[in-house]
Design a protein around this motif. Structure first.
Motif, PDB file in Angstrom:
ATOM      1  N   LYS A   1       0.833  -1.211   0.000  1.00  0.00           N
ATOM      2  CA  LYS A   1       0.000   0.000   0.000  1.00  0.00           C
ATOM      3  C   LYS A   1       0.866   1.260   0.000  1.00  0.00           C
ATOM      4  O   LYS A   1       0.503   2.275  -0.609  1.00  0.00           O
ATOM      5  N   SER A   2       2.007   1.197   0.663  1.00  0.00           N
ATOM      6  CA  SER A   2       2.906   2.355   0.694  1.00  0.00           C
ATOM      7  C   SER A   2       3.496   2.633  -0.685  1.00  0.00           C
ATOM      8  O   SER A   2       3.580   3.785  -1.128  1.00  0.00           O
ATOM      9  N   VAL A   3       3.927   1.579  -1.374  1.00  0.00           N
ATOM     10  CA  VAL A   3       4.447   1.742  -2.730  1.00  0.00           C
ATOM     11  C   VAL A   3       3.359   2.300  -3.642  1.00  0.00           C
ATOM     12  O   VAL A   3       3.593   3.190  -4.470  1.00  0.00           O
ATOM     13  N   ARG A   4       2.155   1.772  -3.470  1.00  0.00           N
ATOM     14  CA  ARG A   4       1.028   2.238  -4.276  1.00  0.00           C
ATOM     15  C   ARG A   4       0.763   3.724  -4.002  1.00  0.00           C
ATOM     16  O   ARG A   4       0.403   4.483  -4.903  1.00  0.00           O
ATOM     17  N   ALA A   5       0.903   4.126  -2.751  1.00  0.00           N
ATOM     18  CA  ALA A   5       0.675   5.525  -2.393  1.00  0.00           C
ATOM     19  C   ALA A   5       1.689   6.439  -3.073  1.00  0.00           C
ATOM     20  O   ALA A   5       1.345   7.550  -3.505  1.00  0.00           O
ATOM     21  N   ILE A   6       2.946   5.991  -3.200  1.00  0.00           N
ATOM     22  CA  ILE A   6       3.954   6.793  -3.903  1.00  0.00           C
ATOM     23  C   ILE A   6       3.521   6.998  -5.352  1.00  0.00           C
ATOM     24  O   ILE A   6       3.606   8.107  -5.903  1.00  0.00           O
ATOM     25  N   GLY A   7       3.044   5.929  -5.982  1.00  0.00           N
ATOM     26  CA  GLY A   7       2.596   6.048  -7.364  1.00  0.00           C
ATOM     27  C   GLY A   7       1.405   6.970  -7.514  1.00  0.00           C
ATOM     28  O   GLY A   7       1.307   7.739  -8.484  1.00  0.00           O
ATOM     29  N   ARG A   8       0.484   6.907  -6.580  1.00  0.00           N
ATOM     30  CA  ARG A   8      -0.682   7.791  -6.638  1.00  0.00           C
ATOM     31  C   ARG A   8      -0.282   9.251  -6.491  1.00  0.00           C
ATOM     32  O   ARG A   8      -0.873  10.139  -7.107  1.00  0.00           O
ATOM     33  N   CYS A   9       0.717   9.514  -5.657  1.00  0.00           N
ATOM     34  CA  CYS A   9       1.221  10.889  -5.528  1.00  0.00           C
ATOM     35  C   CYS A   9       1.813  11.365  -6.855  1.00  0.00           C
ATOM     36  O   CYS A   9       1.638  12.527  -7.245  1.00  0.00           O
ATOM     37  N   ALA A  10       2.514  10.471  -7.550  1.00  0.00           N
ATOM     38  CA  ALA A  10       3.102  10.848  -8.837  1.00  0.00           C
ATOM     39  C   ALA A  10       2.020  11.184  -9.856  1.00  0.00           C
ATOM     40  O   ALA A  10       2.146  12.134 -10.628  1.00  0.00           O
TER      41      ALA A  10
END
Length: 929
Positions: free
Chosen positions: A367-376
């Motif tokens: 979920k943390s990795v996914r959150a980085i992508g969503r921020c991008a």
């Protein structure tokens, strides 16, 4: 368990104790009975022995006996009636108000219809009792009576009595009256609590003195009130703000709900900002409570910041995850962090997310990795920083981190094509560590998309091609598509790989999706490579982070339910509370039996499914017809196999008949030009013109002889007080079509052509013609609310075949000429609780006068104009549909930004999207072709 045991003769022993003259023995016996009853032991055989002790002056014994009677009255209603005389007698006891209240409460809790008939008289007396404790008990008892016998409650006029209790001098009585009305309103499906400024002031006075649960009921009731002006709005907010510091989280959330709703009535930005800041500290305090309360707070904060991000924009750190937070808390905190991310705080958020990647909880890391992508995806200016953070994740070499990173990077490449290509080498280096289908599919997509950049792309795809048959379907589909992309960019390098894959997909695979895609790719590449390039290499739709954003209408509804289950599920209450849904459907049927009949569960989905099924049947017919003339789809050469005996060889259109369906080449079409359109339809109308929509393509077959080649465009128009069905028919078949007749299927608005015969001349092959037919509202109703988009099913009969298609219809054509509502009637109508109210905004290039004039010409009538102290003008309109439903509209025009804020009320939820769509058409479309 110490009160009783399973020894033989226990029941006889309890009977003897209940028959004793000693109060102590009776009390002990009743305690044992209640204890047994509490753990599920059946002691109903003692019912008569217990009831005969009701005539006692001992208050403790009465409480125990009444508790027993409430529990067993439903299973033994005949015996329970024997207790009525004692209950009625106790309800009239003048010596002790506790006994009176206890008797009334007991009668209300006995859910037996025969007994509730005896409750009315004592309940009426209790409502007028001199003691406030009895009155507050009676207020709740009215709501219980409604659950058991609603008809009896209405006949006895108890709702009016409850409304009178709102003026009581005791705060607890007022709060219980509000609670009773709220519970009855839930059962009925609409709000019975009609608030006035005087009533609101009395409720605000009671707010300071009642219990915390009474405060919740009052606050929830106040959230449904619409203040008449900004001054009263501020007055109520100032008296609600102290409740934000209450120790009960439910009181805090109910107070926040009022603040959130009332901010919509304020126009001063500084004042709005000040009130938003006052909500910050209470929400932060809730995040320091136990995990369950934290979760509720986080789910509500997620809704709040979608509407008012300023509330939590300065408190980013409270959403950082602690090592001992439960996973469900961590997941919600990540959602809030992504929601709050902006150019100012992205560095701080990325630093925190990078730390989370090193955690041991696999799901949390993903979920943390996914959150980085969503921020991008959300922040284009910060995308490079986010990609750098993902690059660092790749370097960890942890399998699940790498695989989730690849999935996320695929989305970033979709958002920002041909950027950040420097990371491709590191992505390819991790190819062998992939074992999850999503990660494999993402990596294969990247290889196919950047096949011209990745030098060894053919070698990488060949690795996956070797295990093609063993992969998951999603991976197989992606391998096939990526190989086609590579073939289109590097044909020499990918030819052998693609040839083998196509043979495996079409000959050896059982998955119909994969097999069909293999056939389509094979045919496209063999017949028209350029078209294949356009299909496969087309620009992708731009992705965004809006998939995590709620629709504005749903968001407003959830804000209305802050602190309730709806805010946790993030669904409207009627979506999961059957009683509310049933009562809402019943009310809708009562309001309008014809058009807004109560929908079956999921009627929107079922309606869409019906359209889909009908279209699927047509597609299947076309496909089956094609199979009759099937050629060898596995032939790689450009020359198709000869057609079957008896069928003439089809003419090949420019670019090739890609699927070899056996269609004749289209002839030049004599399209209806501007003069012809003007001659048929008239050049100018005061109403907007809905553009003709392609509703039937030449590849769609008829339902009887399966004839193809007819292309149809159609629309439904309004001109003054008449409605027309415009249709343009283009004949690309080898046969002449004549004897045109049209018929509409049953629909929500009973739209139907006045004449079946269209009166069109026969149309030869290659010809086209256009006509219009007047329609009215005398057809059959399908007894279903209109779905979005609203379409009517049309059958067109010709001399050759019958064609079925769906024509989209705008709600604007159902708005009929009618006198505008008076200002008084407008205000009264808008105050109806059963109306569905929506706020939205749309682009508007018109000036104020142009808007009013265009609305008027399309039967949206001007009612009044109001200007607030800030100089903002609100213009109100009313309209009426063909089936006499009234729709009201408030508008605020912002010419500087070219936006029109709209707030409209409709009598049924299904009309919300339809009316909003109609407004867009009216504002942006012209009244000429």
């Amino acid at each position: 368990m110490s009160y009783f045991n399973n020894k033989r003769g226990e029941i006889k022993e309890l009977q003897d104790m209940l028959s004793s003259i000693k109060p102590e023995l009776k009390r002990d016996a009743l305690r044992k009975i209640i204890a047994a009853m509490t753990v599920g032991k059946d002691v109903s055989s003692l019912f008569m022995d217990v009831v005969k002790n009701m005539e006692t002056t001992n208050l403790e014994l009465k409480k125990l006996i009444y508790l027993y009677v409430i529990n067993y009255a439903k299973s033994q209603p005949d015996k329970a009636i024997l207790s009525i005389n004692t209950l009625r007698k106790d309800s009239m006891d003048k010596s002790n108000p506790l006994i009176r209240a206890l008797a009334v409460r007991t009668m209300g809790c006995i859910r037996v219809e025969q007994i509730t008939e005896y409750l009315c008289d004592p309940l009426k007396e209790a409502i007028k009792d001199e003691d406030p404790y009895v009155r507050k008990t009676a207020a709740i008892c009215v709501a219980k009576l409604h659950e058991t016998h609603p008809q009896l409650m209405e006949e006895s006029n108890f709702v009016k009595m409850l409304e009178n209790l709102l003026n009581d001098g005791n705060a607890m009585v007022v709060s219980n009256a509000v609670a009773g009305l709220a519970q009855i309103s839930e059962g009925k499906g609409y709000n019975l609590l009609q608030l006035t400024p005087i009533t609101v002031q009395k409720m605000m006075t009671a707010l300071n003195e009642c219990s915390e649960w009474g405060q919740i009921y009052i606050l929830d009731a106040l959230s449904t009130y619409t203040p008449p002006d900004a001054r009263e709005t501020e007055s109520i907010l100032e008296r609600v703000i102290p409740r934000l510091s209450h120790s009960n989280p439910a009181v805090v959330l109910s107070s926040i709900k009022i603040v959130m709703k009332y901010l919509d009535f304020l126009t001063n930005p500084e004042l709005i900002r000040a009130y938003c800041r006052k909500m910050t500290a209470p929400l932060v305090t809730l995040l320091s409570a136990e995990p369950e309360i934290q979760y509720i707070a986080l789910r509500n904060i997620h809704l709040i910041i979608q509407k008012r991000p300023i509330v939590m924009e300065k408190e980013l750190r409270v959403f950082f995850c602690s090592f001992n937070d439960p996973i469900y808390i961590k997941a919600e905190k990540l959602e809030v962090l992504v929601r709050l991310a902006d150019a100012k705080n992205i560095d701080q958020i990325l630093h925190e997310l990078r730390e989370y990647v090193n955690e041991v909880d696999v799901e949390f890391v993903r979920k943390s990795v996914r959150a980085i992508g969503r921020c991008a995806i959300k922040l284009e200016k910060a995308a490079e920083k986010c990609v750098q953070a993902l690059w660092e994740c790749l370097k960890t070499k942890v399998a699940y981190v790498v695989q989730e990173t690849i999935v996320v990077i695929r989305d970033i490449f979709r958002k920002y094509p041909k950027k950040y290509e420097a990371i491709l080498r590191d992505l390819c280096d991790n190819l062998k560590s992939l074992d999850e289908p999503d990660a494999k599919a993402s990596m294969i997509w990247i290889i196919g998309e950047y096949g011209d950049t990745i030098e060894n792309a053919p070698d990488l795809l060949s690795i996956f091609a070797e295990t093609f048959k063993d992969e998951a379907p999603v991976v197989q589909l992606q391998i096939l598509t990526s190989c086609v992309k590579l073939f289109l960019t590097r044909p020499q390098d990918a030819f052998e790989i693609l040839q083998g894959l196509l043979r495996q997909a079409t000959e050896e695979c059982e998955n119909p999706d994969l097999r069909d895609r293999g056939y389509i790719y094979w045919r496209l590449l063999s017949k028209n490579p350029e078209l294949a390039r356009k299909v496969v290499m087309t620009d992708k739709p731009v992705i965004s982070d809006s998939s995590y954003t709620l629709d504005s209408t749903l968001l407003d509804k959830l804000i209305d339910n802050l602190g309730n289950l709806a805010s946790l599920y993030q669904k409207p209450p009627e979506a999961f509370v059957k009683r509310l849904r049933d009562s809402q459907n019943a009310r809708e049927a009562e309001d309008d039996e014809e058009v807004v009949a109560p929908p079956p569960p999921g009627f929107e989905d079922s309606a869409g499914a019906n359209h889909a099924n009908q279209e699927s049947i047509i597609r299947d017919n076309v496909y089956n017809e094609a199979l009759k003339n099937e050629i060898d789809l596995l032939e790689l050469g450009d020359n198709p196999a000869p057609p079957k005996q008896g069928n003439p060889a089809p003419a090949v259109v420019a670019g090739g008949d890609l699927l070899d369906l056996g269609l004749s080449a289209p002839q030049p079409v004599a399209a209806a030009g501007g003069n012809q359109v003007a001659a048929i339809l008239g050049s100018v109308s005061p109403n907007i013109r809905i553009p003709l929509t392609d509703v039937l393509s030449e590849t769609d077959a008829g339902v009887e002889t399966k004839t193809t080649g007819l292309a149809i465009s159609a629309a439904v128009q309004r001109e003054l007080d008449k409605v027309y069905f415009d249709i343009r028919i283009t004949n690309r078949s080898p046969s002449t079509h004549g004897n045109f007749a049209v018929k509409f299927n049953a629909n929500s608005f009973k739209l139907n052509p006045k004449k079946i015969d269209l009166g069109l001349e026969p149309i030869p092959p290659g010809g086209a013609n256009m006509t219009r037919a007047e329609v009215d509202f005398s057809g059959a109703s399908d007894n279903q609310p209109p779905a979005m988009p609203f379409r009517i099913q049309v059958a067109l009969k010709t001399s050759v075949d019958v064609f079925i298609f769906h024509v989209p219809v705008s709600l604007s054509i159902f708005l009929v000429p009618a006198a505008p509502l008076s200002q008084q009637a407008y205000m009264e109508y808008c105050a109806r609780p059963q109306l569905v109210k929506t706020q939205n905004a749309l682009k508007c290039p018109l000036s104020r006068d142009e808007l009013v004039a265009k609305f008027k010409s399309n039967n949206l009538n001007f009612v009044m104009s109001r200007t607030n102290p800030a100089g903002i003008e609100m213009i109100s309109f009313s309209s009426q549909t063909a089936n006499e439903m009234i729709i009201t509209l408030d508008t605020i025009l912002n010419p500087a930004e070219g936006l029109l804020q709209v707030s409209y009320s409709v009598p049924h939820p299904s009309l919300q999207p339809l009316f909003f769509q109609a407004l867009g058409f009216i504002i942006n479309m012209k009244n000429t072709y």
